[in-house]
Design an enzyme around this catalytic site. Structure first.
Site, short mmCIF file in Angstrom:
data_model
loop_
_atom_site.label_atom_id
_atom_site.label_comp_id
_atom_site.label_asym_id
_atom_site.label_seq_id
_atom_site.Cartn_x
_atom_site.Cartn_y
_atom_site.Cartn_z
N LYS A 296 30.95 25.21 -2.61
CA LYS A 296 29.41 24.65 -1.96
C LYS A 296 29.05 25.64 -3.24
CE LYS A 296 30.21 25.66 2.40
NZ LYS A 296 30.99 25.85 1.86
N ASN B 102 23.66 30.70 2.31
CA ASN B 102 24.32 31.50 2.49
C ASN B 102 25.49 32.21 1.36
OD1 ASN B 102 26.26 31.74 4.94
ND2 ASN B 102 27.86 30.19 3.46
N HIS C 243 37.57 26.59 9.72
CA HIS C 243 36.56 26.31 10.89
C HIS C 243 37.11 25.87 11.94
CE1 HIS C 243 34.18 29.08 7.92
NE2 HIS C 243 33.80 27.83 7.40
#
Length: 456
Positions: A124, A147, A192
């Site tokens: 990302k 982010n 996650h």
């Protein structure tokens, strides 16, 4: 994991409205500043009792153990992405049906520039930076953040031609009307799983990137990742796929596509297609070619000329702590991949590494399966040195794949790795874990690694 239970009235004037910001890190503080500028009556909370109150806007501040009584009179909650869904305040807010969003949603409601949003398990940040550099090379005033660093809320009021935003699954949990002009999903692998039940729930959070798009928007999807490519059947936006292989004719007819052909990226478009030269592209590894394709597809969707794409891709040198070359000593290369906090990232880093590897890994377990590391460990890794809280779990999962040594600190790991290394080897820090057992974040872990390497 959409925490919003009540519809949000976006005609609401914030002036005089009581708005709670939960979590006062970078994102929460940016949200608080934006809300204060819009006249909100702020309640700001954070579980860290010793948090600095400097640079917080005017309003009520509650630090330490959460108390649902703080919700009295609150009209809207803006929760930071790092706040877990188990927060007492968030649970109570759901029960009271108080509307809840995140800083990403808040910023998007007031940002005027068309948005390019990037999600995925890995790549990302790299793709966000690539697209930002391409749009700047084309002459567009471009905000780059999300982010990655600077929150979108901080872009509000800026005279930008475009906003390029890295978007995490945590942020996407709390969107309402967020609608990027271009949405990019790079890949999906275990990560996650300390927050999500399984890969499917994690993937559902990621897929929210496209839920508000329509036929005027673009969904850029990785055709080589089955979890991502299946989304093409359900999005309402136009699809632009990327892959290492030329697509089948049926795919080309239904969508736009970009793929790799030697030193070129070939693509289809409304006028038939074209090619982008990548002979000067410096970033190593198959994963970075896919990143370059995703970035180029986004730029083409935004109307950028191929010459600007070529020029920007040739100048990009990579991100700090992502397969970052530190030094070479006695014929041994030292590489900092501290940003490699999941198994998929480590596999990519190993595939791009030169020669035999001494790998330093470990930290805080994120609930994923370390098993997929076994094959690349057997193929590329001479010695695996494990540190941190997850070291015993990792050893149990990876024993037999390669030689394993257990140490306590990164200092010990670098010393032992240097002792094992021979001319032509690579010593790489790529942890497959988060850093919070011994370091503030992955960046601090990477800086410490680099300092230790330079002191050898």
């Amino acid at each position: 994991m959409n925490a919003r239970l009540a519809p949000i009235d976006w005609t609401m004037e914030f002036s005089g409205k009581r708005v709670m910001v939960i979590g006062l890190g970078i994102s929460g503080r940016a949200a608080a500043r934006l809300l204060a500028a819009r006249g909100a009556d702020l309640v700001m909370t954070d579980m860290r009792a010793d948090l600095s109150r400097s640079d917080l806007p005017e309003g009520e501040v509650n630090l330490g153990a959460e108390d649902p009584a703080w919700l009295a009179g609150v009209n809207l909650i803006v929760a930071s992405p790092g706040v877990p869904p188990t927060s007492k305040l968030m649970i109570a807010a759901r029960q009271q049906r108080i509307p809840m969003i995140g800083e990403l949603e808040l910023g998007s409601r007031f940002a005027s520039a068309p948005m390019v949003a990037i999600t995925g398990t890995n790549g990302k940040s790299t793709v966000t930076v690539m697209i930002g550099e391409i749009l700047k090379a084309f002459g567009l005033k471009t905000f780059v953040g999300g982010n990655l660093g600077t929150p979108l809320a901080d872009a509000v009021g800026g005279a930008y031609d475009a906003a390029v935003i890295e978007v995490s699954s945590y942020q996407l949990e709390l969107i309402d009307t967020f609608k990027p002009r271009v949405g990019i999903h790079l890949n999906l692998t275990d990560d996650h799983l300390d927050r999500y039940r399984d890969l499917n729930e994690y993937g559902q959070a990621k897929a929210r990137l496209f839920e508000n798009q329509d036929g005027s928007d673009w969904a850029i999807l990785n055709r080589d990742d089955a979890h991502v490519w299946k989304l093409a059947r359900g999005v309402r936006s136009r699809v632009f796929s990327f892959s290492m292989e030329r697509p089948a004719n049926a795919v080309v007819e239904a969508t736009r596509a970009i793929w790799c052909e030697g030193d070129w990226l070939a693509f289809t478009d409304a006028s038939g297609g074209g090619r982008i030269a990548i002979g000067g592209f410096k970033l190593p590894g198959r994963h970075n070619l896919l990143n370059a394709m995703a970035a180029a597809a986004a730029a083409l969707a935004m109307g950028v000329a191929t010459q600007a794409i070529e020029r920007a891709l040739a100048e990009i040198t990579g991100l700090a702590h992502r397969t970052e070359f530190v030094r070479e000593k006695d014929g041994v290369r030292y590489v900092d991949d501290s940003k490699g906090t999941n198994v998929g990232a480590v596999i990519e880093a190993l595939a791009a590494a030169r020669g035999p590897v001494i790998l330093i890994a470990g930290g805080v377990d994120k609930g994923g399966d370390y098993g997929p590391l076994r094959a690349p460990l057997k193929e590329k890794v001479k010695v695996l040195i494990l540190i941190g809280a997850a070291r015993e779990k990792m050893r149990a999962s990876l024993e037999g794949a390669t030689a394993i040594e257990i140490v306590t600190t990164l200092t010990d790991a670098v010393r032992i790795a240097a002792a094992h290394a021979r001319h032509g080897d690579t010593v790489m820090l790529s942890p497959a874990c988060s850093s919070f057992d011994q370091f503030k974040d992955y960046a601090e872990r990477g800086r410490v690694f680099q300092e230790l390497v330079r002191a050898l």
